[in-house]
Motif scaffolding. Structure first.
Motif, short mmCIF file in Angstrom:
data_model
loop_
_atom_site.label_atom_id
_atom_site.label_comp_id
_atom_site.label_asym_id
_atom_site.label_seq_id
_atom_site.Cartn_x
_atom_site.Cartn_y
_atom_site.Cartn_z
N CYS A 54 0.80 -1.18 0.13
CA CYS A 54 0.13 0.03 -0.01
C CYS A 54 0.78 1.36 -0.19
CB CYS A 54 -0.93 -0.07 1.14
SG CYS A 54 -2.05 -1.17 0.98
N PHE A 55 2.04 1.21 0.55
CA PHE A 55 2.86 2.34 0.59
C PHE A 55 2.99 3.06 -0.58
CE2 PHE A 55 6.92 4.55 1.57
CZ PHE A 55 6.50 5.40 2.29
N PRO A 56 3.63 2.15 -1.66
CA PRO A 56 3.84 2.89 -2.96
C PRO A 56 2.43 3.62 -3.63
CG PRO A 56 4.92 0.61 -3.00
CD PRO A 56 4.20 0.80 -1.83
N VAL A 57 1.19 2.71 -3.32
CA VAL A 57 0.27 3.38 -3.74
C VAL A 57 -0.17 4.75 -3.23
CG1 VAL A 57 -2.25 2.91 -3.96
CG2 VAL A 57 -0.83 0.99 -4.11
N MET A 58 0.08 4.73 -1.76
CA MET A 58 -0.13 6.06 -1.09
C MET A 58 0.74 7.36 -1.61
SD MET A 58 -0.10 6.82 3.09
CE MET A 58 -1.60 5.86 3.37
N VAL A 59 1.89 7.14 -1.69
CA VAL A 59 2.88 7.94 -2.30
C VAL A 59 2.36 8.50 -3.60
CG1 VAL A 59 5.27 8.63 -2.66
CG2 VAL A 59 4.87 7.31 -0.69
N THR A 60 2.17 7.35 -4.43
CA THR A 60 1.84 7.68 -5.62
C THR A 60 0.68 8.79 -6.00
OG1 THR A 60 2.75 5.70 -6.72
CG2 THR A 60 1.02 6.89 -8.01
N GLU A 61 -0.60 8.23 -5.18
CA GLU A 61 -1.74 9.04 -5.16
C GLU A 61 -1.40 10.41 -4.75
OE1 GLU A 61 -5.54 8.16 -3.87
OE2 GLU A 61 -5.41 5.91 -4.10
N ILE A 62 -0.70 10.80 -3.60
CA ILE A 62 -0.36 12.06 -2.90
C ILE A 62 0.50 12.72 -4.03
CG2 ILE A 62 0.67 13.43 -1.17
CD1 ILE A 62 0.27 11.05 0.79
N ALA A 63 1.47 12.36 -4.61
CA ALA A 63 2.45 12.79 -5.78
C ALA A 63 1.50 13.42 -6.66
CB ALA A 63 3.50 11.93 -6.27
N ILE A 64 0.44 12.29 -7.30
CA ILE A 64 -0.25 12.98 -8.51
C ILE A 64 -0.96 14.11 -8.20
CG2 ILE A 64 -2.26 12.28 -10.06
CD1 ILE A 64 -1.00 9.35 -10.02
N GLY A 65 -1.58 13.82 -7.06
CA GLY A 65 -2.50 15.13 -6.70
C GLY A 65 -1.77 16.57 -6.31
N ARG A 66 -0.37 16.26 -5.78
CA ARG A 66 0.26 17.60 -5.46
C ARG A 66 0.76 18.21 -6.89
NH1 ARG A 66 5.61 18.13 -1.88
NH2 ARG A 66 6.46 16.94 -3.71
N LYS A 67 1.26 17.36 -7.89
CA LYS A 67 1.64 17.76 -9.05
C LYS A 67 0.56 18.20 -9.74
CE LYS A 67 4.08 17.53 -12.76
NZ LYS A 67 5.40 18.27 -12.88
N THR A 68 -0.56 17.95 -9.84
CA THR A 68 -1.50 18.49 -10.67
C THR A 68 -2.56 19.43 -10.04
OG1 THR A 68 -3.12 16.56 -10.24
CG2 THR A 68 -1.79 16.41 -12.22
N GLN A 69 -2.45 19.44 -8.90
CA GLN A 69 -3.44 20.25 -7.91
C GLN A 69 -4.82 20.15 -8.43
OE1 GLN A 69 -1.76 23.20 -5.89
NE2 GLN A 69 -0.59 21.50 -5.72
N LYS A 70 -5.02 18.99 -8.69
CA LYS A 70 -6.61 18.64 -9.38
C LYS A 70 -7.23 17.55 -8.48
CE LYS A 70 -7.17 21.05 -13.21
NZ LYS A 70 -6.29 22.16 -13.26
N ASN A 71 -8.66 17.29 -8.77
CA ASN A 71 -9.31 16.18 -8.43
C ASN A 71 -8.90 15.04 -9.37
OD1 ASN A 71 -11.33 15.60 -10.77
ND2 ASN A 71 -10.75 17.84 -10.69
#
Ligand code: PFF
Length: 474
Positions: A54-71
């Motif tokens: 789960c850890f890589p999934v969590m980091v990936t989700e946060i990174a995608i969110g922060r990169k794009t600043q989007k839903n």
């Protein structure tokens, strides 16, 4: 673009995300999953899943969110992969589905707080059935719960979601530690702890392995873009990796402590008799909504206090999760359709409440929804399932699918150098860290393969009653 708001700082984000993670899943679901899934053997698998898969999934989700600043939907588009926006849609669908049944259970828990206060210990199945079929009562509680959730989300990210988490998370920790300490003073407490902590390998099968993984995803709020959404409110200077570690540790820690609180209570009631037969009767909602109230009644004078604190704790934990579930579709409507937050909240919350009506009716009020479906749960006998359990089971499975697709996206479509470059913002030593290896090997090899295999195991087991683990390895 309108100002979307954001968390005030890293701590605010961690508390809000941990608030999303810590919920009914930790206090209501985790203990009975452990009970039926092999005690400590289940806990060990669960920890492996949380920290490795789960850890890589969590980091990936946060990174995608922060990169794009989007839903979640806007995020895939902003990265330039319009074809992957379906994954965001799947996430939003999941969020809506989960909130529609979660709000019903949260409403039950909130109602129990008042029942306990008035010393009404609903401690047998018939009374519980009467409670959940009293549609005016439970309907009222679930409306109140949805209104409370909407009230917080309307106030925005820092003024609503973060503020709530800053107050409720510490309160929750104090309450759960207090209850655990009390539970330890009861007769036979250690029998409960032993049952919880001694592994029982015999109970490991497709049901428990799949159960542990589904529980990990659900509990960490992964696979539906909740953390893409929360990540979109995180600053560039914040360290995503350490945030993810704190969120995971808090979530796992609270689930673990919930078990340490609940098993001594159960052991007190059974006189220390912790056989599988005894425990199988307290599977599912009955553990929290029937067995524990019985314990509270039996512990005498303090029962009203302990019972009320327990259900208030459960309601608080649920509220910090429902706000995250509502925030996902709200952010989508605000970002993609330019609707004002307040209006978006009113529309989305109303729709979800209406969609949740079949779940509300499936507690006995409507025979149709109560015996909705015959589903071969586990490998043994087919069980009839109410609409709410079916919705929960589908949602769990979709989270796994979502998580699998997100890592495949990060590893093979967006590519790991892009992921790494986003993660290293706010984390100077990232390039030389173990976290980097874990995340990179995770998104390219370990997670796609293991998650996909386990997804198949779960689907075969849950919806077709075929235990692949037993079939292949025993
Ligand atoms: N993590 C929450 C719990 O354990 O109760 C449930 C949940 C909240 C799942 C938010 C998914 C989510 F996006």
């Amino acid at each position: 673009m309108a100002n979307r708001g954001g968390f005030t700082n890293k701590l605010g984000f961690i508390l809000a995300a941990a608030g999303s993670a810590v919920g009914l899943g930790n206090i209501w679901k985790f203990p009975y999953e452990v009970g039926s899934g092999g005690g400590a053997a289940f806990v060990i698998m669960y920890l492996f899943f949380c920290f490795i898969l789960c850890f890589p999934v969590m980091v990936t989700e946060i990174a995608i969110g922060r990169k794009t600043q989007k839903n979640p939907v806007g995020a895939f588009k902003a990265l330039g992969f319009k074809n992957w926006a379906f994954l965001g849609i799947l996430g939003i669908f999941c969020g809506v589905l989960i909130l529609s049944f979660y709000n019903v259970i949260a409403g039950w828990a909130f109602g129990y707080f008042f029942e306990m206060l008035s010393a009404n210990f609903i401690d047998n199945g018939k009374e519980f059935g009467e409670y959940t079929s009293d549609i005016v009562k439970v309907g009222g509680y679930s409306i109140v719960f949805m209104l409370a959730t909407a009230f917080v989300v309307v106030r925005g990210v820092s003024g609503g979601i973060e503020k709530l988490a800053r107050i409720l998370m510490p309160t929750l920790v104090i309450m759960i530690l207090g209850l655990m300490a009390y539970a330890f003073t009861l007769d036979n407490a250690m029998e409960g702890v032993k049952y919880y902590l001694i592994p029982n390998i015999d109970n490991i099968n497709a049901n428990s392995i799949g159960g542990a993984l589904r529980q990990a995803f659900f509990s960490l709020s992964l696979g539906m873009g909740a953390l893409i959404t929360y990540g979109s409110y995180v600053g560039r200077k914040d360290n995503i990796v350490s945030s993810a570690v704190y969120i995971t540790l808090t979530d796992v820690g609270i689930a673990f402590i919930a078990g340490l609180m609940i098993f001594p209570l159960v052991a007190f009631n059974t006189g220390g008799n912790m056989t599988d037969e005894v425990l199988s009767s307290i599977n599912g909602p009955s553990l929290i909504f029937i067995t524990l109230p019985g314990v509270f009644e039996n512990i005498g004078d303090l029962g009203v206090l302990v019972g009320s604190v327990f259900f208030l704790l459960l309601s608080f934990a649920a509220l910090t999760s429902t706000v995250s579930l509502l925030e996902v579709p709200v952010a989508y409507v605000v970002d993609e359709f330019g609707v004002r937050r307040k209006k978006a909240v009113v529309i989305v919350a109303s729709i979800i409440f209406l969609l949740g009506l079949p779940c509300l009716f499936s507690g006995g009020y409507s025979a149709f929804f109560t015996n909705f479906f015959t589903i071969p749960f586990g490998s043994d006998t087919p069980a009839s399932s109410d609409f709410l359990s079916l919705a929960a089971s589908i949602a769990d499975t979709l989270l796994l699918l979502g998580g699998t697709l997100i890592v495949i996206f990060a590893g093979y479509v967006w590519k790991k150098h892009n992921l790494n470059s986003e993660i290293s913002s706010g984390y100077e030593g990232y390039d030389k860290s173990i976290a980097k290896i874990l995340i990179n090997v995770g998104v390219t090899i370990v997670c796609p393969i293991l998650l996909f295999v386990l997804f198949v195991v779960v689907v075969m087991n849950n919806f077709f009653g075929i235990d692949l683990i037993n079939l292949l390895f025993r």
